[in-house]
Structure formats: structure tokens, C-alpha cells
Write a protein that holds these residues in place. Structure first.
Motif, PDB file in Angstrom:
ATOM      1  N   GLU A 232       8.228 -14.576 -19.850  1.00  0.00           N
ATOM      2  CA  GLU A 232       9.127 -13.422 -19.962  1.00  0.00           C
ATOM      3  C   GLU A 232      10.519 -13.905 -20.362  1.00  0.00           C
ATOM      4  N   PRO A 233      10.927 -13.673 -21.602  1.00  0.00           N
ATOM      5  CA  PRO A 233      12.242 -14.174 -22.033  1.00  0.00           C
ATOM      6  C   PRO A 233      13.397 -13.422 -21.378  1.00  0.00           C
ATOM      7  N   LYS A 234      14.481 -14.136 -21.175  1.00  0.00           N
ATOM      8  CA  LYS A 234      15.732 -13.540 -20.677  1.00  0.00           C
ATOM      9  C   LYS A 234      16.847 -14.521 -21.016  1.00  0.00           C
ATOM     10  N   PRO A 235      17.976 -14.060 -21.554  1.00  0.00           N
ATOM     11  CA  PRO A 235      18.979 -15.008 -22.068  1.00  0.00           C
ATOM     12  C   PRO A 235      19.909 -15.581 -21.014  1.00  0.00           C
ATOM     13  N   LYS A 236      20.183 -14.791 -19.975  1.00  0.00           N
ATOM     14  CA  LYS A 236      21.128 -15.226 -18.940  1.00  0.00           C
ATOM     15  C   LYS A 236      20.831 -14.430 -17.684  1.00  0.00           C
ATOM     16  N   GLU A 237      21.433 -14.858 -16.575  1.00  0.00           N
ATOM     17  CA  GLU A 237      21.249 -14.207 -15.286  1.00  0.00           C
ATOM     18  C   GLU A 237      19.884 -14.520 -14.687  1.00  0.00           C
ATOM     19  N   PRO A 238      19.738 -15.329 -13.638  1.00  0.00           N
ATOM     20  CA  PRO A 238      20.874 -15.791 -12.853  1.00  0.00           C
ATOM     21  C   PRO A 238      21.673 -16.939 -13.458  1.00  0.00           C
ATOM     22  N   THR A 239      21.086 -17.823 -14.271  1.00  0.00           N
ATOM     23  CA  THR A 239      21.937 -18.906 -14.772  1.00  0.00           C
ATOM     24  C   THR A 239      22.725 -18.413 -15.981  1.00  0.00           C
ATOM     25  N   LYS A 240      23.765 -19.162 -16.268  1.00  0.00           N
ATOM     26  CA  LYS A 240      24.616 -18.812 -17.420  1.00  0.00           C
ATOM     27  C   LYS A 240      23.806 -18.870 -18.710  1.00  0.00           C
ATOM     28  N   ASN A 270      15.462  -4.538 -20.897  1.00  0.00           N
ATOM     29  CA  ASN A 270      16.817  -4.892 -20.465  1.00  0.00           C
ATOM     30  C   ASN A 270      17.171  -6.332 -20.849  1.00  0.00           C
ATOM     31  N   HIS A 271      16.185  -7.223 -20.857  1.00  0.00           N
ATOM     32  CA  HIS A 271      16.448  -8.607 -21.252  1.00  0.00           C
ATOM     33  C   HIS A 271      16.775  -8.690 -22.742  1.00  0.00           C
ATOM     34  N   ALA A 272      16.110  -7.824 -23.532  1.00  0.00           N
ATOM     35  CA  ALA A 272      16.428  -7.774 -24.969  1.00  0.00           C
ATOM     36  C   ALA A 272      17.891  -7.387 -25.149  1.00  0.00           C
ATOM     37  N   THR A 273      18.317  -6.366 -24.417  1.00  0.00           N
ATOM     38  CA  THR A 273      19.718  -5.922 -24.504  1.00  0.00           C
ATOM     39  C   THR A 273      20.665  -7.069 -24.176  1.00  0.00           C
ATOM     40  N   ASP A 307      21.601  -7.125 -15.738  1.00  0.00           N
ATOM     41  CA  ASP A 307      20.241  -6.606 -15.730  1.00  0.00           C
ATOM     42  C   ASP A 307      20.174  -5.445 -14.743  1.00  0.00           C
ATOM     43  N   THR A 308      20.411  -4.223 -15.229  1.00  0.00           N
ATOM     44  CA  THR A 308      20.469  -3.086 -14.292  1.00  0.00           C
ATOM     45  C   THR A 308      19.085  -2.563 -13.914  1.00  0.00           C
ATOM     46  N   ASP A 309      18.056  -2.947 -14.679  1.00  0.00           N
ATOM     47  CA  ASP A 309      16.679  -2.533 -14.357  1.00  0.00           C
ATOM     48  C   ASP A 309      16.564  -1.045 -14.084  1.00  0.00           C
ATOM     49  N   GLN A 310      17.049  -0.236 -15.005  1.00  0.00           N
ATOM     50  CA  GLN A 310      16.941   1.211 -14.820  1.00  0.00           C
ATOM     51  C   GLN A 310      15.594   1.719 -15.338  1.00  0.00           C
ATOM     52  N   PHE A 311      15.186   2.853 -14.843  1.00  0.00           N
ATOM     53  CA  PHE A 311      13.946   3.437 -15.365  1.00  0.00           C
ATOM     54  C   PHE A 311      14.169   3.866 -16.818  1.00  0.00           C
ATOM     55  N   PRO A 312      13.171   3.642 -17.667  1.00  0.00           N
ATOM     56  CA  PRO A 312      13.330   3.967 -19.083  1.00  0.00           C
ATOM     57  C   PRO A 312      13.267   5.475 -19.297  1.00  0.00           C
ATOM     58  N   THR A 313      14.369   6.070 -19.756  1.00  0.00           N
ATOM     59  CA  THR A 313      14.390   7.515 -19.999  1.00  0.00           C
ATOM     60  C   THR A 313      14.824   7.843 -21.426  1.00  0.00           C
ATOM     61  N   ASN A 314      15.189   6.813 -22.183  1.00  0.00           N
ATOM     62  CA  ASN A 314      15.677   7.044 -23.540  1.00  0.00           C
ATOM     63  C   ASN A 314      14.477   7.167 -24.493  1.00  0.00           C
TER      64      ASN A 314
END
Ligand code: XUL
Ligand code: CO
Length: 438
Positions: A232-240, A270-273, A307-314
Motif C-alpha cells: 500500500e503506497p503512501k508518501p509520508k506520515e508517519p515518517t517524513k 487519501n495516500h494518492a492526494t 491522512d484524514t481518512d474520510q468516507f468517500p462521498t465525492n
């Protein structure tokens, strides 16, 4: 058995005209869209950590969520009640799958042995509940980031004992995932990254991460675990700087270490964002490289850098996501896992229903719009037309490998002035709006 959500009965599909906030307006599991039912297309999954274990705690304050299964003192009793509540919730929500980290299920013990004993007890309960309800495990994983021992990383820790400890946890998580018939196993790189290069041996850390993943592949083969491995890719958080920055860097890493035949990606919106990409960009890049495995369905907030992890509504975003997923031929054995939580102020148990309904309806609607869009061929035909110069003449010769710089130079020297056609972005955006509002 205690009823943890007495105020809610099974959520039903009532159609787009319904004003009942506890009904589906678009998600109709049996409805056929193209070649599959909605249930088969969407493969919704509940994230155990957010929906059952999390409580709304943030950097500035403690838990706010009212969770009826958390009312008792003994943490193992909470874990037992939570398992029953999870299956009641999935039943009432018509969600067929769930995902978990090992320690979402049961609290860590004083020792690794005790942690395993705690988890095993809850796994036995979950296995029974799965048999009774027909609910399935989309994926399992190990939490290698919460405890202080992981402060410098897990597989990328400077301390080899942490690497060994992490291997033990993944070994057990793989065994549990296999025992519960899990269809995938996820590696999200928790604290696999760095804060500063001043204290970091990046080469050794990356080599170790690859060693760790090779060991996982070998062990899965040894025990006959057939599920799909996902990163699962993610660019930052928790590490810089997280090593699994985005799909493109993950693919480069997998190829560099000869791991690409064993892994696909689990893409989180959210990780893409956070990586400065759209969700669709990540899905597209994975799809065209044959590594789109599964999705963590959520959304971020473009005004916030975390990473706010909101429910997808868009619905615009879910439509373009489903467009890629349909072109991928679906996600199976992956699915759409709601790695999402209601806001801290949406603290009542019923908010779990409202939020999942919102996410499920947004994806169901996105599926239907994307399907119509693909059926019409309007976008695909435009794109085919735009690249038409590659199917004949010099374009075809380039694609077929028949020409090099010499021939191209000769061609360009005698060619007529070049005339380009418009990219028609606004016209296309308006076509999408037409499908969305039809
Ligand atoms: C963290 C995240 C994780 C993974 C599983 O941002 O998305 O919950 O999905 O470890
Ligand atoms: Co996730």
C-alpha cells in the motif's frame, strides 16, 4: 447475544427517491451492472481498526466515540464483544468483507507469546462468526508501527532484533489470514521510511525491506497461502519520507529487488492526494502496469496535508475510480475497503451507519455512471481519435520498430507543416457532467 446497534435494522435499498438516511439510494447488491452484480463489482469491506477499534482520539484529545462494546474494564472482554459487534454491523450494513491488523482484534500482551495468545482467542471467535454469517476476510496485515519498538521502523529498523520481531508478527499474521481464508495480505509500510538522512543508511534499509518481503513470499509458499500480496503506497506520515512513496516508486522498488511477480498494490485515495496525485492517476498507473490489486476507499481533504481518512462521498472521484476499476476488469480478489472513519465529532454508533451508507452509495453511483460512460465509448473514442497518428504511416512505423533517428529525420525534413488538433478538455469535462447528472 447483546444487540450492539438496537436502533438499526438491516439497511435496505430503497432507490434514489428515498429520503431515509438509513437506506441505500444507489447500492442495490443484486442489481446487475454490465456483467456482474453490484455486490460482485464493489466487494465492500469494513476496516476493523477504524470502525471497531478506533475511538476518535487525535493529537489534541482523547477518544470521543461511544462504542457499546467498550463499556467493560477487561480489554480481552472488550475484544470479544467487539468481534460480535463487528459481525452485527457487517450483517446490518450488507458488507461482505472485512480487513484487520493483528492487534486490532486483541490487545498486545506483555510478551510476544501473550500477544499471540490474545489474538488466537479472538481469531477463534471470528472464525465461528464467519461460518455463521458467510462474511469473508478481504485481507489481513500486521501492525508494525504503533508500539514504541517500531519507532525507527520495522523491517527497516537499524536494530536487527526489531527486524526479527517484525518477522515473527508477519509470520503469525500470515498464518491467521490463511486460517480465515483471507483473499489478500497487505503490507503498508508503517514506519518504513526516515526522518533525516543524517542518521540513515538508506541502502541497507531498502535492502532489508526487500529481504523481509522475500522472506514473507517464501513463508507464504511454504504454508500454502494462496492470497494476493499487496503493497500500500503512501508518501509520508508517519515518517517524513515513506519508502513506498507512490505506485510508481513501489513498482521501481519491486523490479529492482526481483519482487514484482509476487506483489500488486492496494491504492488508497487519501495516500494518492498526499503524494500530489489524483486517485485516478494512481489507479491508472497501477492498471496499465498490471498491478492494480485492491483499493482503500476513502478521501482526504485537499486543504489539509494529512491522512484524514474520510468516507468517500465525492461522486466525481468515485466515478473516475470505478472507470479505472471497470477497465481493469474489476478488483477481485481485491475489493473496496473503507479505510475511513467518521469525523471525531460524529461520535455516536449510528454515525458508523450513516458514514458507510454514504461511502457505499457514492461508489455504487460511481459504478453506474462509469459503466454508462464506458458503454457509450465517448471518452475512449475521443482518445483513440486523438492518438490516431500512431496507427498509420510514420506513427505505426515507430510503434513497429521499423524506423530510427535517421529515417525520422529524413521524414521530418520533407514533411508538411505540422497541424495539431485541440485537446478539448472542457468539452470532455462537460461530457462527464452530462453523465453525472443524467
Ligand atoms: C495508514 C493506512 C493503514 C493501512 C493498513 O495510512 O492506510 O491503515 O491501510 O495498515
Ligand atoms: Co489504508
Amino acid at each position: 447475544m447483546k444487540d450492539f446497534f438496537p436502533e438499526v435494522t438491516k439497511i435496505q435499498y430503497e432507490g434514489a427517491q428515498s429520503k431515509n438516511p438509513l437506506a441505500f439510494r444507489y447500492y442495490n447488491p443484486e442489481e446487475v451492472v454490465g456483467d456482474k452484480t453490484m455486490e460482485e463489482h464493489l466487494r465492500f469491506s469494513m476496516a476493523y481498526w477504524h470502525t471497531m477499534t478506533g475511538g476518535g482520539q487525535d493529537m489534541f484529545g482523547v477518544n470521543t466515540a461511544i462504542r457499546p462494546w467498550g463499556d467493560v474494564k477487561d480489554p480481552m472482554e472488550v475484544a470479544r464483544m467487539r468481534a460480535y459487534a463487528a459481525f452485527e454491523f457487517m450483517e446490518k450494513m450488507q458488507i461482505p468483507y472485512f480487513c484487520f491488523h493483528d492487534i486490532d482484534l486483541a490487545p498486545e500482551g506483555e510478551t510476544l507469546q501473550e500477544t499471540f495468545r490474545n489474538i488466537d482467542e479472538i481469531v477463534a471467535i471470528i472464525k465461528d462468526l464467519m461460518a455463521q454469517t458467510g462474511k469473508k476476510l478481504l485481507w489481513g496485515t500486521a501492525n508494525l508501527f504503533g508500539h514504541p519498538r517500531f519507532m525507527h521502523g520495522a523491517a527497516t529498523s537499524p536494530n536487527a532484533d526489531v527486524f526479527a520481531y517484525s518477522a515473527a508478527r508477519v509470520k503469525r499474521a500470515l498464518e491467521i489470514t490463511k486460517e480465515l481464508g483471507g483473499e489478500n495480505y497487505v503490507f503498508w509500510g508503517g514506519r518504513e521510511g526516515y526522518e533525516t538522512l543524517l542518521n540513515t543508511d538508506m541502502k541497507l534499509e531498502l535492502d532489508n525491506l526487500a529481504r523481509f518481503l522475500h522472506m514473507a513470499v517464501e513463508y507464504a509458499q511454504e504454508i500454502g497461502f494462496k492470497g494476493q500480496f499487496l503493497i500500500e503506497p503512501k508518501p509520508k506520515e508517519p515518517t517524513k519520507h515513506q519508502y513506498d512513496f507512490d505506485t510508481q516508486s513501489v513498482l521501481a522498488f519491486l523490479k529492482a529487488y526481483d519482487l514484482d511477480k509476487y506483489f500488486k498494490v492496494n491504492i488508497e485515495a487519501n495516500h494518492a492526494t498526499l503524494a500530489g496525485h489524483t486517485f485516478q492517476h494512481e489507479l491508472r498507473y497501477a492498471r496499465i502496469n498490471g498491478i492494480l490489486g485492491s483499493v482503500d476507499a476513502n478521501q482526504g481533504d485537499e486543504l489539509l496535508g494529512w491522512d484524514t481518512d474520510q468516507f468517500p462521498t465525492n461522486v466525481y472521484v468515485t466515478t473516475m475510480a470505478m472507470y479505472e476499476i471497470l477497465l481493469n476488469g474489476g478488483l477481485a480478489p481485491g475489493g473496496l475497503n473503507f479505510d475511513a472513519k467518521p469525523r471525531r465529532g460524529s461520535h455516536e454508533p449510528i454515525d458508523l451507519f450513516y458514514s458507510h451508507i454514504a461511502g457505499m452509495d457514492a461508489f455504487a453511483r460511481g459504478l453506474k455512471v462509469a459503466h454508462r460512460l464506458l458503454e457509450s465509448g465517448e471518452l475512449e473514442n475521443f482518445i483513440a481519435e486523438r492518438y490516431q497518428s500512431w496507427t498509420t504511416g510514420i506513427g505505426k512505423k515507430i510503434v513497429d520498430g521499423e524506423v530510427g533517428f535517421k529515417e525520422l529525420s529524413e521524414y521530418a525534413l520533407q514533411n508538411k507543416p505540422i497541424v495539431l488538433s485541440s485537446g478539448r478538455q472542457e468539452m470532455l469535462e462537460n461530457i462527464i457532467n452530462r453523465y453525472l447528472f443524467e
